[in-house]
Design an enzyme around this catalytic site. Structure first.
Site, PDB file in Angstrom:
ATOM      1  N   ASP A  52       0.884  -1.162   0.000  1.00  0.00           N
ATOM      2  CA  ASP A  52       0.000   0.000   0.000  1.00  0.00           C
ATOM      3  C   ASP A  52       0.921   1.211   0.000  1.00  0.00           C
ATOM      4  OD1 ASP A  52      -1.578   2.200   0.692  1.00  0.00           O
ATOM      5  OD2 ASP A  52      -2.797   1.053   2.111  1.00  0.00           O
ATOM      6  N   VAL A  53       0.906   1.997  -1.064  1.00  0.00           N
ATOM      7  CA  VAL A  53       1.870   3.094  -1.185  1.00  0.00           C
ATOM      8  C   VAL A  53       1.618   4.220  -0.193  1.00  0.00           C
ATOM      9  CG1 VAL A  53       2.475   2.611  -3.585  1.00  0.00           C
ATOM     10  CG2 VAL A  53       0.619   4.254  -3.063  1.00  0.00           C
ATOM     11  N   ASN A  79       3.224   4.478 -10.296  1.00  0.00           N
ATOM     12  CA  ASN A  79       1.970   4.574 -11.022  1.00  0.00           C
ATOM     13  C   ASN A  79       0.759   4.709 -10.105  1.00  0.00           C
ATOM     14  OD1 ASN A  79       0.155   4.057 -13.454  1.00  0.00           O
ATOM     15  ND2 ASN A  79      -0.346   2.324 -12.148  1.00  0.00           N
ATOM     16  N   TYR A 147      -6.141  16.216  -7.219  1.00  0.00           N
ATOM     17  CA  TYR A 147      -5.492  15.432  -8.276  1.00  0.00           C
ATOM     18  C   TYR A 147      -4.550  16.317  -9.094  1.00  0.00           C
ATOM     19  CZ  TYR A 147      -5.044  12.017 -12.078  1.00  0.00           C
ATOM     20  OH  TYR A 147      -4.565  11.133 -12.997  1.00  0.00           O
ATOM     21  N   LYS A 151      -0.384  15.897  -9.336  1.00  0.00           N
ATOM     22  CA  LYS A 151       0.226  15.647 -10.640  1.00  0.00           C
ATOM     23  C   LYS A 151       1.205  16.755 -11.014  1.00  0.00           C
ATOM     24  CE  LYS A 151      -1.614  11.676 -11.387  1.00  0.00           C
ATOM     25  NZ  LYS A 151      -0.803  10.462 -11.443  1.00  0.00           N
TER      26      LYS A 151
END
Length: 171
Positions: A52-53, A79, A147, A151
């Site tokens: 789990d990142v 990713n 988001y 990014k």
């Protein structure tokens, strides 16, 4: 990371088809085992390591697993992203928990992964780091503040890593 489905799955399969030894990873064990098995069934070499990142210890264990299993680490593909409730919508509706989870899964995870992968890559003369960003790193859209922010941060973090570690053969 995030190779149990979608773009991550396709990336893991493509890398294996090109001859890479792959560590499939994600939170969903059944899907991860399935992807690793599919790679092996088609002549590739892959294992599954649950991670789990959003959990730093999982990321460190993932890097350690790759090195212990294959003897070296040449490529890291970041990713994974956690699309959680409360992370999307107008900023007035974004929850602090949703914001934090988005940052942790999409930006902090890259920092931790690179922090532990880069020394392993330096040991073998270099490596490659692929951070999956999006057009949302350069543009905005309605209800996408968290988001878009991660990014955009990912793009600049990638540039910084390239500047700092390019001299060590890390691209």
């Amino acid at each position: 990371t995030g190779s149990t489905s979608g773009i991550g799955r396709a990336t893991a399969i493509l890398f294996a088809q090109e001859g890479a030894n792959v560590v499939v990873t994600g939170r969903r064990t059944q899907l991860g085992e399935q992807v690793a098995r599919e790679i092996r069934d088609h002549g590739g070499n892959a294992i599954y390591q649950r991670a789990d990142v959003t959990v730093a210890d999982d990321i460190r264990a993932l890097i350690r697993c790759a090195v212990e299993t294959y003897g070296r680490l040449d490529i890291l593909v970041n990713n994974a992203v956690a699309g959680v409730m409360g992370a999307f919508g107008p900023i007035t509706e974004v929850t602090e928990e949703g914001w934090e989870t988005m940052l942790r899964s999409s930006l902090t995870a890259i920092l931790i992964g690179c922090k532990h992968a880069i020394p392993e890559m330096i040991k073998v003369g270099g490596g490659k780091i692929i951070n999956m960003s999006s057009v949302h790193g350069l543009a905005v859209g309605h209800g996408m503040a968290s988001y878009n922010t991660v990014k955009a941060g990912m793009l600049n973090l990638t540039r910084q890593i390239a500047l700092d570690f390019g001299p060590y053969g890390i691209r």
